[in-house]
Scaffold this active site. Structure first.
Site, PDB file in Angstrom:
ATOM      1  N   ASN A  10       0.533  -0.963   0.086  1.00 57.58           N
ATOM      2  CA  ASN A  10       0.283   0.105  -0.354  1.00 57.58           C
ATOM      3  C   ASN A  10       0.327   1.150  -0.014  1.00 57.58           C
ATOM      4  OD1 ASN A  10      -1.742   1.932   0.419  1.00 57.58           O
ATOM      5  ND2 ASN A  10      -2.368   1.544   2.923  1.00 57.58           N
ATOM      6  N   LYS A  12      -0.098   4.393  -0.177  1.00 53.06           N
ATOM      7  CA  LYS A  12      -0.893   4.985   0.725  1.00 53.06           C
ATOM      8  C   LYS A  12      -0.431   6.717  -0.380  1.00 53.06           C
ATOM      9  CE  LYS A  12      -0.105   3.224   5.059  1.00 53.06           C
ATOM     10  NZ  LYS A  12       0.267   3.349   6.644  1.00 53.06           N
ATOM     11  N   HIS A  95      -9.354   1.272   5.379  1.00 58.24           N
ATOM     12  CA  HIS A  95      -8.276   1.594   6.283  1.00 58.24           C
ATOM     13  C   HIS A  95      -8.069   2.588   7.163  1.00 58.24           C
ATOM     14  CE1 HIS A  95      -3.814   2.112   6.788  1.00 58.24           C
ATOM     15  NE2 HIS A  95      -3.748   1.242   6.311  1.00 58.24           N
ATOM     16  N   GLU A  97      -6.412   4.208   8.370  1.00 53.70           N
ATOM     17  CA  GLU A  97      -5.765   5.673   8.030  1.00 53.70           C
ATOM     18  C   GLU A  97      -7.634   6.544   7.397  1.00 53.70           C
ATOM     19  OE1 GLU A  97      -2.815   5.376   5.877  1.00 53.70           O
ATOM     20  OE2 GLU A  97      -1.768   4.654   7.666  1.00 53.70           O
ATOM     21  N   GLU A 167      -4.918  -5.040  10.590  1.00 55.39           N
ATOM     22  CA  GLU A 167      -4.291  -3.776  10.624  1.00 55.39           C
ATOM     23  C   GLU A 167      -3.941  -3.277  12.209  1.00 55.39           C
ATOM     24  OE1 GLU A 167      -1.358  -2.626   6.967  1.00 55.39           O
ATOM     25  OE2 GLU A 167      -3.082  -1.394   7.191  1.00 55.39           O
ATOM     26  N   GLY A 173       3.276   1.658  10.544  1.00 56.61           N
ATOM     27  CA  GLY A 173       3.878   3.765  10.181  1.00 56.61           C
ATOM     28  C   GLY A 173       4.698   3.511  11.963  1.00 56.61           C
ATOM     29  N   SER A 213       3.901  -2.472  10.173  1.00 54.74           N
ATOM     30  CA  SER A 213       5.651  -2.803  10.139  1.00 54.74           C
ATOM     31  C   SER A 213       5.859  -3.919   9.857  1.00 54.74           C
ATOM     32  CB  SER A 213       5.933  -2.040  11.849  1.00 54.74           C
ATOM     33  OG  SER A 213       5.599  -0.650  11.752  1.00 54.74           O
TER      34      SER A 213
HETATM   35  P1  13P Z   1       2.968   0.459   7.880  1.00 54.46           P
HETATM   36  O1  13P Z   1       4.065  -0.653   7.119  1.00 54.46           O
HETATM   37  O2  13P Z   1       4.172   1.290   7.021  1.00 54.46           O
HETATM   38  O3  13P Z   1       3.479  -0.082   9.052  1.00 54.46           O
HETATM   39  O4  13P Z   1       1.693   0.276   7.355  1.00 54.46           O
HETATM   40  C1  13P Z   1       0.924  -0.136   7.397  1.00 54.46           C
HETATM   41  C2  13P Z   1      -0.524  -0.480   6.764  1.00 54.46           C
HETATM   42  O5  13P Z   1      -0.685   0.177   7.101  1.00 54.46           O
HETATM   43  C3  13P Z   1      -0.631  -1.075   5.845  1.00 54.46           C
HETATM   44  O6  13P Z   1      -1.459  -0.891   4.552  1.00 54.46           O
END
Ligand code: 13P
Length: 250
Positions: A10, A12, A95, A97, A167, A173, A213
């Site tokens: 992803n 983003k 997601h 976010e 997740e 992150g 992560s």
């Molecule tokens: P990270 O791998 O940067 O922690 O992000 C995970 C994520 O949100 C994938 O959709």
């Protein structure tokens, strides 16, 4: 039942069109495995150029979100038929976010899952608890209500097209990763819920990805867990070297 691994990146809000096409090319040319599925999820502008650049490759392309109406006076939105026409096979829904910054709710997740299925896209429904919810012992309850809300009203035939991504919000992150046991336990709970809500076949065949992560160094341990069927990778999918490292380790 053996489930084929899916490793998804992803991207983003990263990578311009030019950068995204270059990264997709590096991933496709470095990919040596054909025993798992690889998916890249660029920003909307880069989706079609990336899909075109990958047309001779096995690497699949997905969208990061979709609106629930197919077309109309909805300024700024992107719909399932548009994603499909641009070359997307998968689409993320819910997601964390989107939930945190853009007001995503269980009701809007459900509308988006329905729109994805209607358009012939495979939704990847993202669920996961916050740190406070985990510390408060609410992880299973949060997962259940996110699943129940987003999948309300669907039948087993529809559910067969859905992928789940677990997740944990506290691991996204942050550099913190769920332990292998924590991931496996949450996935096992999600699978049991799918079995009770739909049926055993749906529970056994649904791919449940882990995200939060994931890196080359921890991918093998996580992917070896019996209930973990792949990864949804954020930061480490932004370089071909680390994304291919995860694919090799999986
Ligand atoms: P990270 O791998 O940067 O922690 O992000 C995970 C994520 O949100 C994938 O959709």
């Amino acid at each position: 039942m053996a489930r084929r691994l899916l490793i998804a990146g992803n991207w983003k809000l990263h990578k311009t069109v030019e950068e995204a096409v270059a990264l997709a090319g590096d991933i496709a040319s470095g990919l040596v495995r054909d025993d798992l599925d690889v998916l890249v999820i660029p920003g909307f502008l880069a989706l079609e150029p990336v899909a075109l650049s990958l047309s001779a490759s096995s690497v699949l392309v997905g969208g990061q979100n979709l609106f629930w109406e197919d077309q109309g006076a909805y300024t700024g939105e992107v719909s399932g038929p548009f994603l499909k026409a641009a070359g997307a096979r998968y689409v993320l829904v819910g997601h964390s976010e989107r939930r945190e910054y853009f007001g995503e709710t269980e009701r809007t997740c459900r509308l988006r899952v329905e729109a994805a299925l209607r358009s012939g896209l495979l939704p990847i429904l993202c669920v996961g608890e916050t740190q406070a919810e985990r510390e408060g012992g609410q992880t299973e309850g949060v997962l259940e209500s996110q699943l129940a809300g987003a999948l309300a009203g669907f039948d087993a035939a529809q559910a067969a097209n859905i992928t789940i991504a677990y997740e944990p919000v506290w691991a996204i992150g942050t550099g913190l990763t769920a332990s292998e046991a924590q991931a496996n336990e949450a996935h096992s709970h999600i699978r049991a819920w799918l079995g009770a809500r739909f049926n055993k076949d749906v529970a056994n065949s649904t791919r449940i990805l882990y995200g939060g992560s994931v890196k080359p160094a921890n991918a093998a341990g996580l992917m070896n867990q019996p209930e973990v069927d792949g990864a949804l990778v954020g930061g480490a999918s932004l370089s071909a070297e680390s994304f291919l490292g995860i694919i090799q380790a999986a």
